[in-house]
Design a protein around this motif. Structure first.
Motif, PDB file in Angstrom:
ATOM      1  N   GLU A  77       0.829  -1.205   0.000  1.00 20.46           N
ATOM      2  CA  GLU A  77       0.000   0.000   0.000  1.00 20.46           C
ATOM      3  C   GLU A  77       0.865   1.257   0.000  1.00 20.46           C
ATOM      4  OE1 GLU A  77      -0.405  -2.502   2.238  1.00 20.46           O
ATOM      5  OE2 GLU A  77      -2.353  -3.323   1.696  1.00 20.46           O
ATOM      6  N   TYR A  78       1.940   1.228   0.788  1.00 22.04           N
ATOM      7  CA  TYR A  78       2.831   2.390   0.845  1.00 22.04           C
ATOM      8  C   TYR A  78       3.536   2.591  -0.492  1.00 22.04           C
ATOM      9  CZ  TYR A  78       6.813   5.345   1.906  1.00 22.04           C
ATOM     10  OH  TYR A  78       7.747   6.343   1.870  1.00 22.04           O
ATOM     11  N   VAL A  79       3.954   1.488  -1.091  1.00 15.65           N
ATOM     12  CA  VAL A  79       4.649   1.577  -2.380  1.00 15.65           C
ATOM     13  C   VAL A  79       3.739   2.208  -3.430  1.00 15.65           C
ATOM     14  CG1 VAL A  79       5.698   0.226  -4.244  1.00 15.65           C
ATOM     15  CG2 VAL A  79       6.176  -0.362  -1.866  1.00 15.65           C
ATOM     16  N   LEU A  80       2.463   1.869  -3.375  1.00 13.45           N
ATOM     17  CA  LEU A  80       1.516   2.405  -4.354  1.00 13.45           C
ATOM     18  C   LEU A  80       1.142   3.863  -4.086  1.00 13.45           C
ATOM     19  CD1 LEU A  80      -0.869  -0.666  -4.733  1.00 13.45           C
ATOM     20  CD2 LEU A  80       0.859   0.146  -6.361  1.00 13.45           C
ATOM     21  N   ASP A  81       1.114   4.253  -2.806  1.00 12.27           N
ATOM     22  CA  ASP A  81       0.714   5.623  -2.454  1.00 12.27           C
ATOM     23  C   ASP A  81       1.464   6.071  -1.203  1.00 12.27           C
ATOM     24  OD1 ASP A  81      -0.476   8.042  -1.940  1.00 12.27           O
ATOM     25  OD2 ASP A  81      -2.525   7.239  -1.785  1.00 12.27           O
ATOM     26  N   ASN A  82       2.574   6.766  -1.418  1.00 10.63           N
ATOM     27  CA  ASN A  82       3.422   7.224  -0.313  1.00 10.63           C
ATOM     28  C   ASN A  82       2.712   8.188   0.630  1.00 10.63           C
ATOM     29  OD1 ASN A  82       5.164   5.914  -2.048  1.00 10.63           O
ATOM     30  ND2 ASN A  82       6.797   7.389  -1.814  1.00 10.63           N
ATOM     31  N   SER A  83       1.672   8.841   0.161  1.00 13.41           N
ATOM     32  CA  SER A  83       0.972   9.810   1.012  1.00 13.41           C
ATOM     33  C   SER A  83       0.222   9.128   2.159  1.00 13.41           C
ATOM     34  CB  SER A  83       0.003  10.656   0.185  1.00 13.41           C
ATOM     35  OG  SER A  83      -1.081   9.864  -0.264  1.00 13.41           O
ATOM     36  N   LEU A  84       0.021   7.829   2.060  1.00 12.64           N
ATOM     37  CA  LEU A  84      -0.670   7.096   3.122  1.00 12.64           C
ATOM     38  C   LEU A  84       0.125   7.049   4.424  1.00 12.64           C
ATOM     39  CD1 LEU A  84      -2.150   4.099   1.081  1.00 12.64           C
ATOM     40  CD2 LEU A  84      -3.359   6.118   1.942  1.00 12.64           C
TER      41      LEU A  84
END
Length: 117
Positions: A77-84
């Motif tokens: 999930e972090y790899v896909l969206d660092n803003s998380l």
């Protein structure tokens, strides 16, 4: 995150290695703080003892928050969206501020008690 699988794998391994070093350092520092706190507790007033408890608890929570953030950073999930990671960053910042605040309160109480001697 790179298209090159080898470069991506190496980056992840390097990141994990550096994180492990940081957490080892944190654990060593925590052991030092605990040892010094235990020495102080031998002669501490009840007020100082309570502040040492608060300080220790805030350090523990700050460490746990940092671990949670790093664990999240290893997820897809972090790899896909660092803003998380933003809520984790805010939690780590908040817990770090509590550590600093409790350290300052502890320092002020120690100064007060030393002045009394």
């Amino acid at each position: 995150m790179s298209e090159c699988k080898d470069a991506s794998d190496k980056s992840v391994l390097d990141f994990n290695h550096e994180i492990m070093i940081l957490f080892n350092d944190l654990n060593e520092e925590q052991l030092k703080v605990n040892a010094e706190s235990n020495s102080i507790r031998l002669i501490a007033s009840p007020e100082l003892d309570a502040l040492l408890d608060d300080f220790s608890e805030h350090i523990k929570h700050s460490y746990e928050d940092a671990v949670m953030m790093v664990k999240f950073m290893a997820t897809p999930e972090y790899v896909l969206d660092n803003s998380l990671v933003k809520p984790f960053e805010e939690k780590v910042t908040e817990s770090g501020a509590l550590v600093l605040k409790s350290r300052e309160a502890l320092k002020q109480q120690m100064k007060f008690e030393l002045d009394e001697i």
